[in-house]
Design an enzyme around this catalytic site. Sequence first.
Site, PDB file in Angstrom:
ATOM      1  N   SER A   1       0.552  -1.336   0.393  1.00  0.00           N
ATOM      2  CA  SER A   1       0.025   0.590   0.068  1.00  0.00           C
ATOM      3  C   SER A   1       1.301   1.512  -0.475  1.00  0.00           C
ATOM      4  O   SER A   1       2.096   0.828   0.448  1.00  0.00           O
ATOM      5  CB  SER A   1      -0.991  -0.013   0.934  1.00  0.00           C
ATOM      6  OG  SER A   1      -0.322   1.047   1.725  1.00  0.00           O
ATOM      7  N   LYS A   2       0.679   2.344  -0.394  1.00  0.00           N
ATOM      8  CA  LYS A   2       0.757   3.114  -0.955  1.00  0.00           C
ATOM      9  C   LYS A   2       1.039   4.197   0.586  1.00  0.00           C
ATOM     10  O   LYS A   2       2.525   5.155   0.918  1.00  0.00           O
ATOM     11  CB  LYS A   2      -0.115   4.130  -1.241  1.00  0.00           C
ATOM     12  CG  LYS A   2      -0.182   4.137  -2.810  1.00  0.00           C
ATOM     13  CD  LYS A   2      -0.572   5.525  -3.732  1.00  0.00           C
ATOM     14  CE  LYS A   2      -0.682   5.935  -4.793  1.00  0.00           C
ATOM     15  NZ  LYS A   2      -1.689   6.596  -5.167  1.00  0.00           N
ATOM     16  N   ARG A   3       0.343   3.452   1.398  1.00  0.00           N
ATOM     17  CA  ARG A   3       0.505   4.949   2.542  1.00  0.00           C
ATOM     18  C   ARG A   3       1.472   3.865   3.383  1.00  0.00           C
ATOM     19  O   ARG A   3       2.409   4.033   4.008  1.00  0.00           O
ATOM     20  CB  ARG A   3      -0.785   4.869   3.782  1.00  0.00           C
ATOM     21  CG  ARG A   3      -1.354   6.256   3.854  1.00  0.00           C
ATOM     22  CD  ARG A   3      -2.573   6.166   4.023  1.00  0.00           C
ATOM     23  NE  ARG A   3      -2.744   6.045   2.281  1.00  0.00           N
ATOM     24  CZ  ARG A   3      -3.918   4.314   2.156  1.00  0.00           C
ATOM     25  NH1 ARG A   3      -4.843   4.598   2.996  1.00  0.00           N
ATOM     26  NH2 ARG A   3      -4.711   4.168   0.950  1.00  0.00           N
TER      27      ARG A   3
END
Length: 471
Positions: free
Chosen positions: A237-239
Site C-alpha cells: 500500500s502507498k501509505r
Amino acid sequence: MTGPRFRFAPSPTGFFHVGGARTALWNWALARSEGGTFVLRIEDTDEARNQPEWTQGIIDALAWLGIGADDPHFEGPYFQSDYAEQHVAAGQALFDSGHAYYCDMTPADVEARNKAEGNQGYQGWSRDLGLGPGPGRVLRFRVPVGHTVVHDRVRGEVVFDNATIEDFVLLRGNSSPMFLLANVVDDLTMRITQVVRAEEHLPNTPKQQMIWEALGHPAPVWAHVPVLVNEQRKKLSKRRDKVALEMYRDEGYLAPAMVNYLMTLGWTPKGGSEIADWPQMEADFLLEDVNHSPAFFDLKKLAAFNGEYIRMLSAEQFLEACRPWLLAGTAFRADRFDERMFLEMAPHIQPRCVTLADAAGVVDFLFLESPVFDDASLQKTFAGTDGHEILADTLAAYEALPSWTATDLKAALEAIAERRGLKLGKAQAPARVAVTGRTVGPPLFEALEVLGRERSLERLRHVQPVGDPSA
Ligand code: GLU
C-alpha cells in the site's frame, strides 16, 4: 507492426507503483517476444486525482526500465481524455442496440429502495421504463441472464454468474464515462488483443467482456497477474510500504537489477537462477507459468539483486553509475573527487555497496582533507594503550618502507602482528581507523596504496594523540 497488441494503462494519480512496473515489464516482454506492440495509454480522466507531473513520472520511470518510444514495439502514449467522443458514442450505440438503458434514480434513491425492500445493489428498476437521456440520468448496462466465462492466461477459465452482477453504470448523469466503459472503448479503438493487468481488475472483467460483446467484438485475451504483498503478506500500500519505483531509482538501485527483480515477482526464469539478463527473460517469459499466489515484494532480496548487479559492473561502468552520488557534495567536496583513485578502488568498493549511493560513503576518506572519525570506532580502537602502541609501530614501519605497495604494506603489518601475537585484523585496526575514520571499510592495504604515502603517513601521525590515555 503486426502481431498481438498489448497495453499498459496506468492512471496518473501518484508515484509509479512497483506493481505497475512489473505489469508493464511483463507486457513489454510479451509484446517483444511475440512480435507485437506495447501500447502505453495514460488513463487521465479522473480530473480530481490526476496531475501532469505524475504522467511525466510514469513515462520517465518506464524509460528508466527500458520501455520507451525509441523501440519499434512501443506505441503511444495515448491519453484517455482525448477519446471522450468515442466513449459517449459507444454509450449511445449500446443504448440504440438495447444493451443499455437510462435510469433516473440517484444513489440515494437506490439506497432508500433497497432499505425498504431489504435488498442490496441496483435491482434493474428502470430497465423497462423506456427512459431517454436527460440531465442526471445515468446509462446502465442491461446484464443478461446466464453466466460469463472469462478465459484468463494466468487463471484459466473463470466463471461468473451474471445474477451476481448488477446493471452497472456506463455513463454518469453528466454523460462522463465510467472506467468500465472508457477502458473497453479505448482498448477497442487501439485494437488491443491482450489485456494483461492487475488481479484487482478480475471482478471488472465479466462486465467488460459483456461490453465488448455487446459492441459486436470478441473480447481480448485476458490475463490477471497476482498482487504484490509486503512482509506481513498484506497487499502493498502507498501509505504503508515503499512502493514508488522512482524512490528506488533515486536511492541508487540499478535499472537492470530492478527489471530482473520485478520480472521474478511471481515468475522464475528457466534454468533455475533468478538472476537473468533481459534477452533471456524476454525469450522465456510466459503468462501460463505465472504463479497464482500473491508475490512477496522482498526488500532484502531486492537489495541482494542490486548488490549482485553492482558487482557485475566494470570499474568504468560503476564510476558512471555512481557519479551523481559522488558529485552530490554530501560525502566530500565534489572538486576533490579523483576519478583515477576511484577506479583503482572500484573492485574493492563494489562488494560493499547495496546501492550506488553507498559508494560515496565507502570512499569518502580518499577525497576528504582528513577522515571523518566515528567516535565509537576511535573509542574501541584506542581505549587502552595497545592501540596507540600498534599505531606507533605501524607508523615507524611504514615510514621506513622503501616502496608503497599493498603487498609491502601488508607484509610490514604482518610482521607487527606476529611480533605482538595478534591476528592481522586486530593489528591493522588502528591504522584503518587513523586513515579511514572507521573500523570497517575496503581492504586497508589497497586503500593505503591508493591514498598514497604522504597522505597516509600524515593521517597515521595525526591520529596518534587522540584518546591517548597518557596524554
Ligand atoms: N487505469 C487502470 C489502473 O491503473 C488500468 C486498468 C487496466 O489495466 O485495464 O488500474
